[in-house]
Design an enzyme around this catalytic site. Structure first.
Site, PDB file in Angstrom:
ATOM      1  N   CYS A  42     -15.160  29.237  31.885  1.00 21.32           N
ATOM      2  CA  CYS A  42     -15.678  29.153  33.255  1.00 21.32           C
ATOM      3  C   CYS A  42     -14.816  28.197  34.105  1.00 21.32           C
ATOM      4  CB  CYS A  42     -17.151  28.748  33.235  1.00 21.32           C
ATOM      5  SG  CYS A  42     -18.046  29.320  34.701  1.00 21.32           S
TER       6      CYS A  42
ATOM      7  N   HIS B 198     -19.750  32.333  29.555  1.00 22.64           N
ATOM      8  CA  HIS B 198     -20.119  31.319  28.560  1.00 22.64           C
ATOM      9  C   HIS B 198     -20.418  31.951  27.193  1.00 22.64           C
ATOM     10  CE1 HIS B 198     -20.402  27.828  31.272  1.00 22.64           C
ATOM     11  NE2 HIS B 198     -20.772  28.717  32.180  1.00 22.64           N
TER      12      HIS B 198
ATOM     13  N   GLU C 279     -20.936  30.369  24.481  1.00 22.15           N
ATOM     14  CA  GLU C 279     -21.778  29.471  23.689  1.00 22.15           C
ATOM     15  C   GLU C 279     -23.276  29.707  23.858  1.00 22.15           C
ATOM     16  OE1 GLU C 279     -20.866  27.153  27.547  1.00 22.15           O
ATOM     17  OE2 GLU C 279     -19.982  28.724  26.311  1.00 22.15           O
TER      18      GLU C 279
ATOM     19  N   SER D  28     -39.104   3.376  11.682  1.00 26.11           N
ATOM     20  CA  SER D  28     -40.259   3.852  12.447  1.00 26.11           C
ATOM     21  C   SER D  28     -41.030   4.943  11.723  1.00 26.11           C
ATOM     22  CB  SER D  28     -39.791   4.393  13.800  1.00 26.11           C
ATOM     23  OG  SER D  28     -39.052   5.591  13.626  1.00 26.11           O
ATOM     24  N   GLY D  29     -40.405   5.572  10.726  1.00 28.27           N
ATOM     25  CA  GLY D  29     -41.020   6.722  10.076  1.00 28.27           C
ATOM     26  C   GLY D  29     -40.574   8.032  10.689  1.00 28.27           C
ATOM     27  N   GLY D  30     -39.801   7.947  11.785  1.00 25.73           N
ATOM     28  CA  GLY D  30     -39.245   9.141  12.410  1.00 25.73           C
ATOM     29  C   GLY D  30     -38.033   9.641  11.641  1.00 25.73           C
ATOM     30  N   VAL D  31     -37.496  10.772  12.054  1.00 20.47           N
ATOM     31  CA  VAL D  31     -36.405  11.418  11.316  1.00 20.47           C
ATOM     32  C   VAL D  31     -35.160  10.531  11.254  1.00 20.47           C
ATOM     33  CG1 VAL D  31     -34.874  13.423  11.198  1.00 20.47           C
ATOM     34  CG2 VAL D  31     -37.233  13.704  11.988  1.00 20.47           C
ATOM     35  N   ASP D  32     -34.699  10.050  12.403  1.00 17.93           N
ATOM     36  CA  ASP D  32     -33.400   9.369  12.461  1.00 17.93           C
ATOM     37  C   ASP D  32     -33.374   8.078  11.649  1.00 17.93           C
ATOM     38  OD1 ASP D  32     -32.826  11.434  14.217  1.00 17.93           O
ATOM     39  OD2 ASP D  32     -33.346  10.246  15.979  1.00 17.93           O
ATOM     40  N   SER D  33     -34.369   7.205  11.866  1.00 19.25           N
ATOM     41  CA  SER D  33     -34.369   5.930  11.139  1.00 19.25           C
ATOM     42  C   SER D  33     -34.649   6.149   9.653  1.00 19.25           C
ATOM     43  CB  SER D  33     -35.387   4.955  11.740  1.00 19.25           C
ATOM     44  OG  SER D  33     -36.710   5.397  11.549  1.00 19.25           O
ATOM     45  N   SER D  34     -35.450   7.165   9.321  1.00 18.45           N
ATOM     46  CA  SER D  34     -35.773   7.442   7.913  1.00 18.45           C
ATOM     47  C   SER D  34     -34.540   7.895   7.137  1.00 18.45           C
ATOM     48  CB  SER D  34     -36.858   8.515   7.819  1.00 18.45           C
ATOM     49  OG  SER D  34     -38.064   8.077   8.402  1.00 18.45           O
TER      50      SER D  34
END
Length: 514
Positions: free
Chosen positions: A84, A171, A173, A225-231
């Site tokens: 584009c 595009h 993608e 925190s128990g969230g995905v990233d920190s776990s």
């Protein structure tokens, strides 16, 4: 990043789809990075990309302040694909002509393919693509030839085989372009000869080694925190340095039902992580007493978290690093068009730590997307209910309890929310939805239970479908499932006698109510 893998460099001109290009390439097991369009030629040479992609963007190349590239880029001999605006910048920079289009092209269009080699190899005569441009190319530079057109766009795709430069006015993608991934595959593997050598298994090996070398004998603290990233970060870092990792888990009294028990069980008991559990629920709830303004709630919670985290961190000796679950979209958001000197966003929980805590940041996932982090979590044998956990707001249930926050109202919402999640999982919808949760409203309604009149609180149920949380549609959940959720909440949660379903999309509404 590993030096032994093929890399694709994406130069960003401001398209809303730029991150999508990166994701599509990584899904094909090729590593890619986004950088601002104005990076130097020396940077590009040092990066050693196997291919360069010029993204789309909202500007017009003929305007004086439009983003431009150094023309030396086209003399490096590296394969280039312009998408584009990226196509227009190639044409404009190399001597062609770009003007405002007589008829803008937005949405689906059918291209007629005139050359079935290179990027259109194995394609039929025509293909549906997604257009989004208000300018058109009037003439192409010397050495280029037409390879696709539409009824409204005579020059929809061009190539210069000698210079290995390809450009398309649509595009590939986005999902609306049929065979879009095939175009990217043809470019990466047939033209650029990229190897499929980007995978999470090799990333884990590389990152464990890098963490060990970086950290040395210092301790690392991480706010779990128990969230995905920190776990996932906790398990990966522990695999690298063992007991040198100290995780601090703060119970602010605003967590989901039994979340504190689950976090302790998974990380301390199952993964043997050195976990410091701090029950500060009374402290947080006392500070929130009488606070009803959403922004004030966030400020109080943020301030208290920093204070509690700071108190615990000071008790740990030999700390050299603070680990965070920063993801690639956070990095892109901060450095893209504004240049590499922009400050990277910090995790909301630790961004306000005092300046006298001179830790270096350890961010193992700063080059990864959320789906890649989930893949690492599975490789590291984290339970699926943590790996695929839906996003949860930093301030917790405080922004899902409208009005006063009391211990009683928190318990009511925890029970209602647990029912929502439980029934959504039973219906097989949990992983299909971006978020699904309950909200406690600051109003009461009249009801009838048995022979008596009730006057109790109202609960709203929110469920949305989204890819990136930038936009979201309300989920069209089967009425039977909603009926079960409503009946269970009203019958099992003391204090609620009415349940409503939120049918607002984002925009104009936000996903969270506060």
């Amino acid at each position: 990043m590993q030096n032994n893998i093929d890399k694709v460099l994406i130069l960003d001109f401001g398209s809303q789809f730029t991150q999508l290009i990166t994701r599509r390439i990584r899904e094909l097991n090729v590593y890619s990075e986004i950088h601002p369009f104005h990076v130097s030629i020396d940077f590009i040479k040092e990066f050693k990309p196997k291919a360069i992609i010029l993204s789309g963007g909202p500007s017009s190349v003929y305007e004086e302040d439009a983003p431009k590239v150094d023309k030396q880029l086209f003399e490096l001999g590296m394969p280039i694909l312009g998408i584009c605006y990226g196509m227009q910048i190639i044409v404009y920079s190399m001597g062609g002509k770009v003007e405002s289009a007589d008829k803008r092209e937005y949405g689906k269009a059918e291209i007629e393919i005139t050359n079935h080699e290179s990027i259109f190899k194995s394609f039929g005569k025509s293909n549906i693509v997604w257009m989004s441009h208000g300018d058109s190319i009037k003439s192409i530079p010397e050495g280029f030839e037409l390879i696709a057109k539409t009824p409204n766009t005579e020059l929809a795709a061009i190539e210069n085989k000698q210079k290995n430069i390809y450009a398309i006015q649509f595009h590939p993608e986005v999902v609306h372009t049929e065979n879009g991934i095939k175009i990217i595959e043809n470019f990466l593997f047939n033209i650029c000869k990229c190897e499929r050598n980007w995978n999470m298994g090799s990333f884990i090996e590389y990152e464990i080694k890098r963490i060990r070398e970086t950290v040395g004998d210092k301790n690392v603290i991480l706010g779990l925190s128990g969230g995905v990233d920190s776990s996932v970060a906790a398990v990966l870092i522990e695999k690298a340095i063992g007991k040198q990792l100290k995780c601090i888990f703060v119970n602010n009294g605003l967590l989901r039902k039994d979340e504190d028990k689950k976090v302790v069980e998974v990380f301390r008991d199952n993964f043997n992580i050195d976990l410091i559990y701090v029950d500060a629920s009374k402290r947080f709830l006392d500070k929130l007493a009488g606070v009803t303004d959403p922004e004030q709630k966030r400020k109080v919670i943020g301030h208290e978290f920093v204070s509690v985290f700071n108190d615990e961190a000071k008790k740990i000796e030999n700390v050299g690093f603070l680990a965070q679950g920063t993801l690639y979209p956070d990095v892109i958001e901060s450095v893209s068009l504004r240049g590499s000197s922009a400050v990277i966003k910090s995790h909301h929980n630790v961004g306000g730590l005092p300046k006298d805590m001179k830790f270096e940041l350890l961010e193992p996932f700063r080059e990864l997307f959320k789906d890649e982090v989930r893949e690492i979590g599975l490789e590291l044998k984290l339970p699926e209910d943590i790996v695929y956990r839906q996003p949860f707001p930093g301030p917790g249930l405080a922004v899902r309890i409208l009005g006063d926050i009391t211990e009683e109202r928190v318990k009511i919402l925890q029970e209602a929310d647990d029912i929502v999640v439980s029934e959504i999982k039973k219906a097989g919808l949990y992983r299909k939805l971006w978020q699904s949760f309950a909200i406690l409203l600051p109003v009461k309604s009249v009801g009838v239970m048995g022979d008596g009149r009730t006057y109790e609180q109202v609960c709203a149920v929110r469920a949305v479908e989204s890819v990136d949380a930038m936009t979201a549609d309300w989920a069209k959940i089967d009425y039977n499932v909603l009926g079960i959720i409503s009946n269970r909440i009203i019958n099992e949660v003391k204090g609620i006698n009415r349940v409503v379903y939120d049918i607002s999309s984002k925009p104009p509404a936000t996903i969270e109510w506060e």
